[in-house]
Design a protein around this motif. Structure first.
Motif, PDB file in Angstrom:
ATOM      1  N   PHE A   1       0.690   8.732  -9.451  1.00  0.00           N
ATOM      2  CA  PHE A   1       1.326   8.929 -10.757  1.00  0.00           C
ATOM      3  C   PHE A   1       0.363   9.447 -11.831  1.00  0.00           C
ATOM      4  N   PRO A   2      -0.779   8.773 -12.089  1.00  0.00           N
ATOM      5  CA  PRO A   2      -1.657   9.309 -13.133  1.00  0.00           C
ATOM      6  C   PRO A   2      -2.232  10.678 -12.787  1.00  0.00           C
ATOM      7  N   GLN A   3      -2.401  10.959 -11.492  1.00  0.00           N
ATOM      8  CA  GLN A   3      -2.918  12.268 -11.093  1.00  0.00           C
ATOM      9  C   GLN A   3      -1.953  13.391 -11.453  1.00  0.00           C
ATOM     10  N   THR A   4      -0.652  13.107 -11.364  1.00  0.00           N
ATOM     11  CA  THR A   4       0.317  14.150 -11.693  1.00  0.00           C
ATOM     12  C   THR A   4       0.233  14.531 -13.162  1.00  0.00           C
ATOM     13  N   LEU A   5      -0.087  13.563 -14.015  1.00  0.00           N
ATOM     14  CA  LEU A   5      -0.253  13.869 -15.431  1.00  0.00           C
ATOM     15  C   LEU A   5      -1.530  14.668 -15.677  1.00  0.00           C
ATOM     16  N   VAL A   6      -2.591  14.314 -14.955  1.00  0.00           N
ATOM     17  CA  VAL A   6      -3.833  15.098 -15.043  1.00  0.00           C
ATOM     18  C   VAL A   6      -3.563  16.531 -14.621  1.00  0.00           C
ATOM     19  N   LEU A   7      -2.884  16.688 -13.495  1.00  0.00           N
ATOM     20  CA  LEU A   7      -2.602  18.021 -12.971  1.00  0.00           C
ATOM     21  C   LEU A   7      -1.717  18.812 -13.927  1.00  0.00           C
ATOM     22  N   ARG A   8      -0.674  18.177 -14.429  1.00  0.00           N
ATOM     23  CA  ARG A   8       0.251  18.883 -15.301  1.00  0.00           C
ATOM     24  C   ARG A   8      -0.414  19.351 -16.590  1.00  0.00           C
TER      25      ARG A   8
ATOM     26  N   ASP B   1      -7.533  10.635 -20.438  1.00  0.00           N
ATOM     27  CA  ASP B   1      -7.035   9.262 -20.315  1.00  0.00           C
ATOM     28  C   ASP B   1      -6.550   8.958 -18.908  1.00  0.00           C
ATOM     29  N   TYR B   2      -5.813   9.900 -18.319  1.00  0.00           N
ATOM     30  CA  TYR B   2      -5.172   9.593 -17.041  1.00  0.00           C
ATOM     31  C   TYR B   2      -6.063   9.808 -15.837  1.00  0.00           C
ATOM     32  N   TYR B   3      -7.091  10.640 -15.928  1.00  0.00           N
ATOM     33  CA  TYR B   3      -8.002  10.677 -14.786  1.00  0.00           C
ATOM     34  C   TYR B   3      -8.826   9.393 -14.756  1.00  0.00           C
ATOM     35  N   LYS B   4      -9.134   8.842 -15.937  1.00  0.00           N
ATOM     36  CA  LYS B   4      -9.837   7.561 -15.981  1.00  0.00           C
ATOM     37  C   LYS B   4      -8.921   6.426 -15.528  1.00  0.00           C
ATOM     38  N   TRP B   5      -7.624   6.552 -15.844  1.00  0.00           N
ATOM     39  CA  TRP B   5      -6.654   5.557 -15.392  1.00  0.00           C
ATOM     40  C   TRP B   5      -6.586   5.559 -13.864  1.00  0.00           C
ATOM     41  N   PHE B   6      -6.515   6.732 -13.264  1.00  0.00           N
ATOM     42  CA  PHE B   6      -6.501   6.822 -11.802  1.00  0.00           C
ATOM     43  C   PHE B   6      -7.718   6.125 -11.208  1.00  0.00           C
ATOM     44  N   LEU B   7      -8.895   6.422 -11.720  1.00  0.00           N
ATOM     45  CA  LEU B   7     -10.114   5.817 -11.186  1.00  0.00           C
ATOM     46  C   LEU B   7     -10.091   4.306 -11.344  1.00  0.00           C
ATOM     47  N   ALA B   8      -9.555   3.818 -12.468  1.00  0.00           N
ATOM     48  CA  ALA B   8      -9.449   2.373 -12.675  1.00  0.00           C
ATOM     49  C   ALA B   8      -8.480   1.745 -11.678  1.00  0.00           C
ATOM     50  N   ARG B   9      -7.433   2.484 -11.314  1.00  0.00           N
ATOM     51  CA  ARG B   9      -6.429   1.957 -10.377  1.00  0.00           C
ATOM     52  C   ARG B   9      -6.925   1.961  -8.931  1.00  0.00           C
ATOM     53  N   LEU B  10      -8.102   2.493  -8.692  1.00  0.00           N
ATOM     54  CA  LEU B  10      -8.698   2.421  -7.357  1.00  0.00           C
ATOM     55  C   LEU B  10      -9.396   1.086  -7.105  1.00  0.00           C
ATOM     56  N   LYS B  11      -9.427   0.209  -8.109  1.00  0.00           N
ATOM     57  CA  LYS B  11     -10.195  -1.034  -7.976  1.00  0.00           C
ATOM     58  C   LYS B  11      -9.734  -1.880  -6.801  1.00  0.00           C
TER      59      LYS B  11
ATOM     60  N   TRP C   1       0.830  -1.213   0.000  1.00  0.00           N
ATOM     61  CA  TRP C   1       0.000   0.000   0.000  1.00  0.00           C
ATOM     62  C   TRP C   1       0.860   1.257   0.000  1.00  0.00           C
ATOM     63  N   LEU C   2       1.966   1.223   0.725  1.00  0.00           N
ATOM     64  CA  LEU C   2       2.855   2.391   0.743  1.00  0.00           C
ATOM     65  C   LEU C   2       3.374   2.711  -0.655  1.00  0.00           C
ATOM     66  N   PHE C   3       3.803   1.701  -1.387  1.00  0.00           N
ATOM     67  CA  PHE C   3       4.338   1.928  -2.728  1.00  0.00           C
ATOM     68  C   PHE C   3       3.225   2.121  -3.753  1.00  0.00           C
ATOM     69  N   HIS C   4       2.129   1.413  -3.579  1.00  0.00           N
ATOM     70  CA  HIS C   4       0.963   1.551  -4.450  1.00  0.00           C
ATOM     71  C   HIS C   4       0.447   2.993  -4.443  1.00  0.00           C
ATOM     72  N   SER C   5       0.555   3.636  -3.301  1.00  0.00           N
ATOM     73  CA  SER C   5      -0.003   4.985  -3.147  1.00  0.00           C
ATOM     74  C   SER C   5       0.594   5.971  -4.132  1.00  0.00           C
ATOM     75  N   ASP C   6       1.865   5.810  -4.459  1.00  0.00           N
ATOM     76  CA  ASP C   6       2.517   6.749  -5.368  1.00  0.00           C
ATOM     77  C   ASP C   6       2.698   6.157  -6.768  1.00  0.00           C
ATOM     78  N   ALA C   7       3.248   4.961  -6.831  1.00  0.00           N
ATOM     79  CA  ALA C   7       3.549   4.365  -8.136  1.00  0.00           C
ATOM     80  C   ALA C   7       2.291   4.105  -8.945  1.00  0.00           C
ATOM     81  N   THR C   8       1.190   3.766  -8.273  1.00  0.00           N
ATOM     82  CA  THR C   8      -0.039   3.410  -8.969  1.00  0.00           C
ATOM     83  C   THR C   8      -1.098   4.498  -8.901  1.00  0.00           C
TER      84      THR C   8
END
Length: 235
Positions: free
Chosen positions: A116-123, A140-150, A106-113
Motif C-alpha cells: 500500500f505505501p509503495q503504491t503512493l510512492v510510485l504514484r 512520507d510513504y517510502y519511510k512508512w514502508f520501511l517502518a512497516r518492515l519491522k 502474511w498474505l494480507f500483510h503483504s498488500d494491506a501493510t
C-alpha cells in the motif's frame, strides 16, 4: 489422477499481467505450481495504454484472473485461491496447521501493510504528471514502508521461509513487496536478513523465469530512489 491435476484438465485459467506489477504474484504462483495457464501481457498502466482492457476489467488493474466462472483482481488472494481450489497444500497451509493464522496474516500483510505505501510512492513520484507529483507524500510513504518492515525484520531472523519451514504463497506475496521496493531503490535500506531473504527467494527458478515476462513491451519501469529525472508518461 490427483485432484489438482483433474481440476487442471477441466479448465485453463487465464491471467492478465504487466511487467513489474502485482500480477507477478499470481504469475509466480502459477509457475511454481506447474498449473497450465494462459497469459496475456499488457503495458503498464493498462488503464492508460490498453484502454480496451477496461471493457473486460472495469478497474483497469492487473492482475485480472479468470478460472471458469471465477474472476479475481487481488494478487495475494489469487495465490490463496490456487492453493485451495487446486488442493496445492504443498504451497500453502491447511486451517488446522498451528501456523495457519500467521500464514494468512502474511498474505494480507503483504498488500494491506507493505504494498500500500509503495503504491503512493510510485504514484506521486512518477505515475502522475509532473505538476501533480507530491515530494512530501513520496518521502512520507517510502519511510512508512520501511517502518512497516519491522515485523518482517524480526520474524525472518534465523528462518529460511515465513511459515512451516517451507516455501508457500505467503513468501510469494511478501517477496513481491520486497521486489517492488527494490525496483524503487529502497532495498538499500533493507536489514541484512531481509535482503538475504529477498535475494534467496527471487533466485528461485520459477521467479527467474517469469519476472522478465512483458519487459520488452513495457512502456514503464520504476525509477529508483531518490526518484530524480523521472520520465513523463503523459509527454
Amino acid at each position: 489422477m490427483s485432484e489438482h491435476n483433474h481440476l487442471q484438465s477441466k479448465q485453463r485459467p487465464k491471467l492478465w499481467h504487466c511487467y513489474t506489477s502485482r500480477s507477478l504474484r499470481a504469475l509466480w504462483a502459477l509457475e511454481e505450481m506447474g498449473i497450465d495457464y494462459e497469459l496475456e501481457t499488457l503495458p503498464f498502466p493498462p488503464r492508460m495504454f490498453a484502454r480496451e482492457f477496461l471493457e473486460l476489467n472495469s478497474l483497469g488493474t492487473v492482475p485480472y484472473f479468470v478460472d471458469g466462472d471465477t474472476h479475481m483482481t487481488e494478487s495475494s488472494a489469487i495465490g490463496l485461491y490456487l492453493v485451495e481450489r487446486y488442493q496445492r497444500y504443498d504451497f500453502g497451509l491447511k486451517a488446522d496447521h498451528p501456523e495457519y493464522g500467521d500464514y494468512l496474516n502474511w498474505l494480507f500483510h503483504s498488500d494491506a501493510t507493505l504494498t500500500f505505501p509503495q503504491t503512493l510512492v510510485l504514484r506521486y513520484s512518477q505515475l502522475e504528471p509532473p505538476e501533480r507529483r507530491q515530494p512530501q507524500v513520496v518521502e512520507d510513504y517510502y519511510k512508512w514502508f520501511l517502518a512497516r518492515l519491522k515485523r518482517l525484520n524480526s520474524h525472518i531472523v534465523g528462518r529460511e521461509f515465513l511459515c512451516d519451514e517451507r516455501f508457500t504463497v505467503a513468501d510469494i506475496a511478501v517477496v513481491f513487496a520486497l521486489y517492488l521496493g527494490d525496483g524503487l531503490g529502497l532495498s538499500q535500506f533493507y536489514e541484512p536478513q531481509v535482503l538475504d531473504y529477498y535475494q534467496r527467494m527471487s533466485a528461485r527458478p520459477a521467479f527467474q523465469k517469469v519476472e522478465p515476462i512483458g519487459k520488452e513491451q513495457s512502456l514503464f519501469s520504476p525509477t529508483p530512489y531518490p526518484f530524480e529525472n523521472v520520465p513523463n508518461l503523459f509527454g
